[in-house]
Design a protein around this motif. Structure first.
Motif, PDB file in Angstrom:
ATOM      1  N   GLU A 238      29.863   0.311  25.254  1.00 22.48           N
ATOM      2  CA  GLU A 238      30.507   0.615  26.532  1.00 22.48           C
ATOM      3  C   GLU A 238      31.638  -0.357  26.860  1.00 22.48           C
ATOM      4  N   ILE A 239      31.748  -1.457  26.132  1.00 26.47           N
ATOM      5  CA  ILE A 239      32.809  -2.441  26.394  1.00 26.47           C
ATOM      6  C   ILE A 239      34.087  -2.114  25.636  1.00 26.47           C
ATOM      7  N   PHE A 240      33.959  -1.710  24.377  1.00 25.42           N
ATOM      8  CA  PHE A 240      35.141  -1.515  23.546  1.00 25.42           C
ATOM      9  C   PHE A 240      35.687  -0.098  23.672  1.00 25.42           C
ATOM     10  N   PRO A 241      37.012   0.051  23.576  1.00 20.71           N
ATOM     11  CA  PRO A 241      37.632   1.380  23.719  1.00 20.71           C
ATOM     12  C   PRO A 241      37.324   2.280  22.528  1.00 20.71           C
ATOM     13  N   THR A 242      37.517   3.544  22.702  1.00 20.24           N
ATOM     14  CA  THR A 242      37.165   4.532  21.679  1.00 20.24           C
ATOM     15  C   THR A 242      37.756   4.232  20.298  1.00 20.24           C
ATOM     16  N   PRO A 243      39.039   3.873  20.171  1.00 17.12           N
ATOM     17  CA  PRO A 243      39.580   3.627  18.832  1.00 17.12           C
ATOM     18  C   PRO A 243      38.982   2.408  18.134  1.00 17.12           C
ATOM     19  N   LEU A 244      38.416   1.479  18.916  1.00 17.03           N
ATOM     20  CA  LEU A 244      37.868   0.246  18.347  1.00 17.03           C
ATOM     21  C   LEU A 244      36.349   0.188  18.406  1.00 17.03           C
ATOM     22  N   ARG A 245      35.724   1.223  18.900  1.00 15.72           N
ATOM     23  CA  ARG A 245      34.285   1.164  19.168  1.00 15.72           C
ATOM     24  C   ARG A 245      33.477   1.061  17.877  1.00 15.72           C
ATOM     25  N   THR A 246      33.716   1.934  16.924  1.00 14.69           N
ATOM     26  CA  THR A 246      32.958   1.906  15.675  1.00 14.69           C
ATOM     27  C   THR A 246      33.195   0.613  14.914  1.00 14.69           C
ATOM     28  N   LEU A 247      34.443   0.170  14.882  1.00 18.82           N
ATOM     29  CA  LEU A 247      34.782  -1.068  14.202  1.00 18.82           C
ATOM     30  C   LEU A 247      34.036  -2.247  14.810  1.00 18.82           C
TER      31      LEU A 247
ATOM     32  N   LEU B 195      39.552  -9.310  24.311  1.00 21.86           N
ATOM     33  CA  LEU B 195      38.683  -8.518  23.441  1.00 21.86           C
ATOM     34  C   LEU B 195      38.088  -9.371  22.329  1.00 21.86           C
ATOM     35  N   LEU B 196      38.869 -10.310  21.813  1.00 20.31           N
ATOM     36  CA  LEU B 196      38.360 -11.202  20.773  1.00 20.31           C
ATOM     37  C   LEU B 196      37.224 -12.059  21.321  1.00 20.31           C
ATOM     38  N   GLY B 197      37.379 -12.509  22.586  1.00 17.78           N
ATOM     39  CA  GLY B 197      36.306 -13.267  23.218  1.00 17.78           C
ATOM     40  C   GLY B 197      35.051 -12.433  23.398  1.00 17.78           C
ATOM     41  N   TYR B 198      35.227 -11.170  23.812  1.00 18.89           N
ATOM     42  CA  TYR B 198      34.075 -10.273  23.951  1.00 18.89           C
ATOM     43  C   TYR B 198      33.377 -10.090  22.600  1.00 18.89           C
ATOM     44  N   LEU B 199      34.189  -9.879  21.540  1.00 16.24           N
ATOM     45  CA  LEU B 199      33.623  -9.633  20.222  1.00 16.24           C
ATOM     46  C   LEU B 199      32.860 -10.861  19.722  1.00 16.24           C
ATOM     47  N   ALA B 200      33.432 -12.052  19.897  1.00 14.11           N
ATOM     48  CA  ALA B 200      32.761 -13.277  19.456  1.00 14.11           C
ATOM     49  C   ALA B 200      31.452 -13.478  20.216  1.00 14.11           C
ATOM     50  N   ASN B 201      31.486 -13.211  21.514  1.00 16.42           N
ATOM     51  CA  ASN B 201      30.292 -13.329  22.354  1.00 16.42           C
ATOM     52  C   ASN B 201      29.209 -12.373  21.875  1.00 16.42           C
ATOM     53  N   LEU B 202      29.581 -11.124  21.669  1.00 20.39           N
ATOM     54  CA  LEU B 202      28.612 -10.115  21.237  1.00 20.39           C
ATOM     55  C   LEU B 202      28.161 -10.349  19.800  1.00 20.39           C
ATOM     56  N   TRP B 203      29.046 -10.850  18.961  1.00 24.31           N
ATOM     57  CA  TRP B 203      28.683 -11.151  17.579  1.00 24.31           C
ATOM     58  C   TRP B 203      27.552 -12.169  17.560  1.00 24.31           C
ATOM     59  N   TYR B 204      27.712 -13.224  18.380  1.00 22.14           N
ATOM     60  CA  TYR B 204      26.659 -14.243  18.453  1.00 22.14           C
ATOM     61  C   TYR B 204      25.382 -13.651  19.032  1.00 22.14           C
ATOM     62  N   ASN B 205      25.508 -12.795  20.058  1.00 26.76           N
ATOM     63  CA  ASN B 205      24.327 -12.202  20.671  1.00 26.76           C
ATOM     64  C   ASN B 205      23.574 -11.299  19.708  1.00 26.76           C
TER      65      ASN B 205
ATOM     66  N   VAL C  55      41.931  -6.150  17.752  1.00 21.89           N
ATOM     67  CA  VAL C  55      41.007  -7.019  18.489  1.00 21.89           C
ATOM     68  C   VAL C  55      41.499  -8.456  18.449  1.00 21.89           C
ATOM     69  N   ILE C  56      41.941  -8.912  17.290  1.00 27.30           N
ATOM     70  CA  ILE C  56      42.340 -10.313  17.127  1.00 27.30           C
ATOM     71  C   ILE C  56      43.528 -10.671  18.017  1.00 27.30           C
ATOM     72  N   ARG C  57      44.472  -9.756  18.157  1.00 26.70           N
ATOM     73  CA  ARG C  57      45.671 -10.083  18.915  1.00 26.70           C
ATOM     74  C   ARG C  57      45.461  -9.989  20.428  1.00 26.70           C
ATOM     75  N   CYS C  58      44.281  -9.567  20.834  1.00 26.00           N
ATOM     76  CA  CYS C  58      43.963  -9.508  22.271  1.00 26.00           C
ATOM     77  C   CYS C  58      42.906 -10.552  22.573  1.00 26.00           C
ATOM     78  N   PRO C  59      43.268 -11.702  23.194  1.00 27.91           N
ATOM     79  CA  PRO C  59      42.311 -12.799  23.412  1.00 27.91           C
ATOM     80  C   PRO C  59      41.046 -12.379  24.159  1.00 27.91           C
TER      81      PRO C  59
ATOM     82  N   LEU D 248      40.064  -3.930  29.180  1.00 25.51           N
ATOM     83  CA  LEU D 248      40.416  -5.169  29.876  1.00 25.51           C
ATOM     84  C   LEU D 248      40.168  -5.057  31.372  1.00 25.51           C
ATOM     85  N   ASN D 249      40.245  -3.843  31.907  1.00 29.51           N
ATOM     86  CA  ASN D 249      40.050  -3.643  33.346  1.00 29.51           C
ATOM     87  C   ASN D 249      38.586  -3.498  33.739  1.00 29.51           C
ATOM     88  N   LEU D 250      37.668  -3.492  32.749  1.00 32.36           N
ATOM     89  CA  LEU D 250      36.244  -3.361  33.059  1.00 32.36           C
ATOM     90  C   LEU D 250      35.747  -4.488  33.961  1.00 32.36           C
TER      91      LEU D 250
END
Length: 549
Positions: free
Chosen positions: A455-464, A345-355, A339-343, A528-530
């Motif tokens: 529904e945003i994160f891919p299967t390998p990263l969804r639980t994390l 996805l990292l932006g999505y995670l930070a956004n959702l973390w705050y939400n 997640v960190i190395r993909c700007p 990323l294509n969502l």
């Protein structure tokens, strides 16, 4: 596990086996509400005033006053009157009446006002008309200790974080069944021990541990209940589960009103954990977990049990194909680094973390703040729970009708505006209505944001990713009770903070991709294509993941 879903199709999508398991799971969910919000009543901010020990056994018979009138007279004579510019709290101060009896004070009322004013040094009297028994009175958590009840509530909510981490790991390692059993037994024992607390420090420690077990059993029970139903049923299974949580508001308010002792009340709340123990004789381990752990014989036994209880035939051919399916699966392990190395996805995670943080922040802030609405706290608390029932229903409707992004953003902004409007609403019915509109919006949006996240994160990263967001939610819950204390600095301050944080969170949701009607991504590239309208859409009936708070 596509083949296991086919097995459930033949053994029963939601038969008696699933139903009885689900009913057992719902009990800890209801009790979790009781335990989480009981402090609204057992630590209520009751009216209080300083004790004057030499007057304690004096009556007012010489003035023909009733007992209540005599109590009021003693209070008026001992309590100083401060002007508006004086920041001292009259509930924490008294005149220095050493050596002065009640009759002398009554006959020299004007002279008393010239006595020295001191802090309460002999304890307090408490008004019991609203709260018959509280930890606030028993341990005198007022004045210099008035922050402790809010701190205890934050400590309890901090236990949710421990439960989320500890019981989640236990369920993956040792199985859903035994973790669920341990969580329920532990919650029951800790609930009983909490009633024996000699002071607020022991009480806080036991409440912290109790919270971890309450939330842990709820979480694991939720997983156990949803892993034995098909994907298209999980959204409804999840919503009904939280209906039980909402019903807990009514049960709590009613029992808190009729049970005079907070210790007895907590003991009653612990009993359901013991009452459902016989039900574990008919519960089974999650067959999905058993299959994932390569315990094929145990999984076969559970599948046959499902078919037997539901009155269906055992699909032996499909059971034989399970091992072939497992051998063909090649699941990629993922880490936070992906997640960190993909700007993006990292932006999505930070956004959702705050939400998620704000969602929990507002939810618990509005739920715990019902006593400040200017109406009977028991009625306000019932209303607070009642609005959650249509809120969860609205969550399903808005997501399917308007999409995840628009519905969540609008609900978050509405919750913020309602908090802001509550500041100006007069105490009573109008303030309750405005505040409950905010509670409705935040409860519905909390359900939405969970679905949107998975529904945003891919299967390998969804639980994390969902796990990281859940930690943010727990932190928001911990902070909420402490924010409520800021009303002593400036009364509208908690609502101002709730309002602006919620509106900002709602606006940030517009930066997330819409996922309605789209296939859940299995790779980072698909995530990323969502954001592109050309991303592949589902062709069959939309299947939505479960919701939770």
């Amino acid at each position: 596990m596509a083949i296991f879903d086919d097995i459930l199709e033949q053994t029963g999508k939601f038969g008696w086996f699933q139903m009885r398991t689900y009913l057992v799971v719902c009990v800890p969910t209801l009790v979790a509400c009781l335990m989480a919000f009981v402090q609204v009543f057992i630590a209520g901010d009751a009216d209080h005033w300083c004790k004057v020990s030499q007057w304690e056994h004096e009556d007012c018979s010489q003035w023909n006053l009733t007992e209540s009138e005599c109590t009021l007279l003693k209070r008026n004579l001992s309590t100083p009157l401060f002007d508006k510019n004086d920041k001292r709290d009259p509930q924490c101060m008294k005149y220095n009446l050493t050596g002065i009896d009640l009759e002398t004070a009554y006959e020299n009322r004007e002279q008393i006002t010239h006595l020295d004013i001191i802090k309460c040094d002999e304890g307090w009297y408490f008004d019991r008309s609203l709260y018959p028994s509280t930890i606030t009175e028993d341990w005198e958590l007022v004045c210099d200790k008035s922050f402790i009840p809010s701190l205890l509530q934050s400590v309890y909510l901090a236990g949710f974080l421990l439960g989320c981490l500890m019981f989640g790991a236990m369920a993956d390692r040792f199985g859903r069944y035994y973790t669920f059993l341990i969580g329920n037994i532990s919650a029951g024992v800790l609930g009983i021990l909490g009633t024996l607390s000699p002071n607020y420090i022991v009480f806080g420690i036991l409440r912290f541990l109790l919270a971890s077990c309450c939330y842990g059993s709820l979480l694991v029970g939720f997983v156990l209940g949803t892993e034995i139903v098909l994907p298209e049923k999980r959204v409804y299974v999840g919503v009904v589960l939280w209906y039980f949580f909402a019903v807990g508001y009514f049960v709590l308010s009613g029992l808190a009103r009729i049970i005079p002792s907070w210790r007895v009340l907590l003991a009653i709340f612990a009993l359901p954990y013991f009452f459902i123990m016989p039900a574990f004789l008919i519960l089974t381990e999650s067959p999905r977990w058993l299959i994932n752990r390569n315990e094929d014989l145990a999984a076969d036994k559970v599948i046959k049990k499902i078919a037997q209880v539901n009155g269906a035939k055992v699909p032996q051919e499909l059971i034989n194909k399970l091992s072939e399916e497992k051998e063909s699966e090649n699941l990629k392990r993922a880490s936070l680094w992906d997640v960190i190395r993909c700007p993006t996805l990292l932006g999505y995670l930070a956004n959702l973390w705050y939400n998620w943080f704000v969602q929990s922040f507002l939810y618990y802030g509005l739920s715990l703040g019902t006593s400040s609405l200017g109406v009977n706290v028991y009625i306000a608390f019932c209303i607070s729970g009642a609005v959650e029932i249509p809120a969860y229903t609205a969550s399903i409707f808005t997501m399917k009708k308007f999409g995840r992004k628009i519905s969540t953003a609008v609900l978050m902004i509405l919750a913020g505006l309602s908090c802001f409007a509550t500041i100006f609403a007069p105490l009573g019915a109008i303030r309750v209505t405005v505040a409950m509109l905010g509670k409705f919006a935040i409860a519905a949006s909390f359900s939405n944001i969970y679905v949107h996240t998975v529904e945003i994160f891919p299967t390998p990263l969804r639980t994390l990713s969902v796990g990281a967001c859940s930690v943010a939610a727990r932190i928001g819950g911990i902070i909420a009770p402490l924010i409520l204390v800021l009303n002593r600095v400036w009364e509208p301050l908690p609502l101002v903070l709730f309002a602006f944080s919620s509106i900002l969170a709602g606006l940030l949701v517009f930066l997330l991709p819409e996922t309605k009607g789209k296939l859940m991504p299995d790779t980072i590239e698909e995530s990323l294509n969502l954001k592109h309208s050309s991303y592949k859409h589902i062709q069959t009936e939309e299947k939505t993941p479960p919701v939770t708070i």
